[in-house]
Design a protein around this motif. Structure first.
Motif, PDB file in Angstrom:
ATOM      1  N   ARG A  36      92.616  38.206  18.926  1.00  0.00           N
ATOM      2  CA  ARG A  36      92.092  39.561  18.904  1.00  0.00           C
ATOM      3  C   ARG A  36      93.217  40.565  19.090  1.00  0.00           C
ATOM      4  O   ARG A  36      94.217  40.293  19.761  1.00  0.00           O
ATOM      5  N   LEU A  58      82.735  43.146  22.574  1.00  0.00           N
ATOM      6  CA  LEU A  58      82.095  43.333  23.885  1.00  0.00           C
ATOM      7  C   LEU A  58      80.590  43.395  23.658  1.00  0.00           C
ATOM      8  O   LEU A  58      79.953  44.441  23.790  1.00  0.00           O
ATOM      9  N   THR A  59      80.021  42.253  23.304  1.00  0.00           N
ATOM     10  CA  THR A  59      78.619  42.198  22.891  1.00  0.00           C
ATOM     11  C   THR A  59      77.701  41.593  23.947  1.00  0.00           C
ATOM     12  O   THR A  59      76.493  41.529  23.727  1.00  0.00           O
ATOM     13  N   GLU A 111      80.899  46.707  19.844  1.00  0.00           N
ATOM     14  CA  GLU A 111      80.608  47.148  21.208  1.00  0.00           C
ATOM     15  C   GLU A 111      79.496  48.178  21.174  1.00  0.00           C
ATOM     16  O   GLU A 111      79.138  48.717  20.127  1.00  0.00           O
ATOM     17  N   ALA A 118      88.150  43.212  19.499  1.00  0.00           N
ATOM     18  CA  ALA A 118      87.688  42.749  20.807  1.00  0.00           C
ATOM     19  C   ALA A 118      86.176  42.968  20.862  1.00  0.00           C
ATOM     20  O   ALA A 118      85.700  44.104  20.840  1.00  0.00           O
ATOM     21  N   SER A 147      87.596  51.706  32.358  1.00  0.00           N
ATOM     22  CA  SER A 147      87.574  52.235  30.992  1.00  0.00           C
ATOM     23  C   SER A 147      87.959  53.701  30.964  1.00  0.00           C
ATOM     24  O   SER A 147      88.718  54.145  30.101  1.00  0.00           O
ATOM     25  N   VAL A 149      77.419  42.501  27.432  1.00  0.00           N
ATOM     26  CA  VAL A 149      77.719  43.320  28.603  1.00  0.00           C
ATOM     27  C   VAL A 149      76.434  43.960  29.111  1.00  0.00           C
ATOM     28  O   VAL A 149      75.585  44.393  28.323  1.00  0.00           O
ATOM     29  N   SER A 194      74.569  46.328  21.215  1.00  0.00           N
ATOM     30  CA  SER A 194      75.701  46.499  20.307  1.00  0.00           C
ATOM     31  C   SER A 194      75.310  46.238  18.856  1.00  0.00           C
ATOM     32  O   SER A 194      76.039  46.615  17.940  1.00  0.00           O
ATOM     33  N   LYS A 253      74.830  46.901  31.970  1.00  0.00           N
ATOM     34  CA  LYS A 253      75.163  48.064  32.799  1.00  0.00           C
ATOM     35  C   LYS A 253      73.878  48.584  33.408  1.00  0.00           C
ATOM     36  O   LYS A 253      72.898  48.827  32.701  1.00  0.00           O
TER      37      LYS A 253
END
Length: 464
Positions: free
Chosen positions: A103, A188-189, A205, A186, A324, A191, A200, A193
């Motif tokens: 990646r 980020l699927t 993402e 990259a 982030s 995640v 996503s 919160k």
């Protein structure tokens, strides 16, 4: 060989495949060429086969929006070639480092000519071509219904991928979506919160999904306000809004803060323009009822309010203190330093990344590029419908929807845009808006060149 309006539909729908690579380029460090960028070649070929190059070149006549986009693109390509060599080693920039089979990642390094300059220049030229092809298509077909139809299908496909993302995540079958997650990004699927799964969809993402969904929400909500296919547009707008909320993207919420007032104001303005206003009574009532509902919930369910506050605090209020947030602040600082250290000329298209499109432009193409870009934006937003199109409600509705989506794309880019390329959906809407503000000339009725297997102009989508 298919009817040409199929090409437009596939072009618009393909933009929903935000993490699907059609081609990998090992020679450029493993850079991925996405499906919509490859399909653009076939879309352009189909338009040229049907109409020739004349209508495409007409999209770039001087003083029009296309002309300023062409000037900006050619200037950007020139900076991609010259600026990295002119300021080589004298400036530190945030750039993407790629390695074949792995990646990509972003790091701070000294300015030099790299594969990023090539890929961003190609994307910029692709966006320019997309603008011209969409402009030519709508000018020659004079059929805004094709654009509306394509937007509704794209919104449906996007929501289907969002639902599939949720189902596969909780059922442990995420591998089923690997077919559309093949880009060298990259991913980020998986995640969460605030206890919610960040949607996503078919994007790498949640923030990318939210950016795209906000465009479709703005367009479908605008169509609903204009009473175009009310049931379908209302359902898609509500579902897209729900998808934005469950994406838990701070950028999406900030984008909604721009889109909602825009839709409300343009709806009120229609009261003074025509007999059928764009549902201003409903919107006015909504603005009165929502505060009452919020006050009722606060008084009756204080524990719910506490939960919502914790969620918003994690998503918005504490964003700047997160890893982030600090990382993106560093990107912006590096981009500003690159702008200053190049005396306002920019480090070249594709040389630097930031977390705001304003700083992307300043650090890549400098003050001159920024000015040209805003002239292009003003040309799109300030253009009015052609006199003959003004008598057609569908043309006006398609134009307003294209402008709403255009504004949505700009609002998210200004908050968190990282690269010069704004995605093909941005250029599709810009080219469509440009065409819908042009006078529909007699060439819209001109005979279309026939292809093998096509028996009439109507099957090619060429007649009204």
């Amino acid at each position: 060989m298919a009817p040409i309006h199929w090409a437009l539909t596939f072009m618009v729908v393909s933009t929903a495949l935000g993490s699907a690579a059609a081609i990998g380029l090992p020679a450029l460090g493993g850079a991925s060429i996405l499906v919509p960028n490859v399909f653009l070649l076939f879309f352009g070929l189909r338009v040229l086969m049907a109409y020739g190059e004349g209508p495409v070149l007409a999209a770039f006549v001087p003083a029009g929006a296309g002309f300023w986009l062409m000037v900006l693109t050619l200037f950007g390509v020139l900076t991609a070639i010259l600026s990295p060599r002119l300021f080589q080693g004298a400036v530190d920039v945030m750039t993407v480092e790629r390695s074949v089979g792995a990646r990509s990642f972003i790091s701070l390094s000294s300015l030099r000519f790299s594969s990023n300059n090539i890929t961003q220049a190609v994307y910029a030229l692709g966006g320019l071509a997309c603008f011209g092809f969409c402009h030519a298509y709508l000018r020659r077909t004079a059929a805004p219904s094709h654009l509306i139809h394509a937007i509704l299908i794209a919104a449906t496909v996007n929501l289907a991928f969002a639902a599939a993302d949720i189902l596969t995540y909780f059922s442990g079958t995420e591998y089923l979506l690997s077919v559309v997650r093949t880009a060298n990004y990259a991913l980020l699927t998986a995640v969460e919160k605030g206890g919610l799964k960040r949607i996503s969809g078919s994007f790498p993402e949640a923030s990318a999904f939210a950016d795209y969904t906000l465009i479709l929400f703005a367009a479908t909500a605008s169509l609903w306000l204009d009473r175009v296919r009310s049931r379908a547009t209302a359902l898609l707008a509500i579902a897209s809004l729900a998808g934005l909320v469950f994406s838990t993207s701070a950028t999406a919420l900030l984008g909604l803060a721009v889109v909602f007032p825009f839709l409300w104001i343009r709806s009120i303005v229609t009261v003074f323009e025509r007999r059928k206003p764009g549902r201003p009574v409903f919107l006015a009532a909504l603005f009165l009822v929502v505060p009452l509902v919020i006050l009722t919930v606060v008084n009756l369910f204080p524990e719910v309010v506490s939960t919502v506050y914790d969620f918003l605090d994690e998503m918005l209020l504490s964003k700047a203190d997160s890893q982030s947030g600090r990382e993106r602040a560093m990107w912006n600082a590096a981009a500003y330093e690159a702008f200053v250290n190049t005396s306002g000329m920019g480090a070249g298209l594709g040389s630097a990344r930031a977390s705001s499109y304003l700083l992307v432009l300043l650090s890549n193409v400098g003050v001159l590029g920024l000015v040209i870009f805003w002239v292009f934006v003003a040309a799109i937003l300030c253009a009015r419908a052609a006199p003959d199109a003004g008598r057609r409600a569908e043309s006006l509705a398609a134009l307003r929807a294209a402008k709403a989506g255009f504004i949505a794309a700009l609002s998210t880019a200004l908050v968190s845009g990282t690269v010069y390329d704004l995605g093909l959906m941005f250029y599709i809407l810009a080219g469509s808006a440009s065409a819908l503000t042009c006078r529909q000339i007699a060439e819209a009725e001109a005979p279309r060149p026939r292809l093998v297997g096509v028996t009439s102009p109507r099957r090619m989508g060429g007649s009204r």
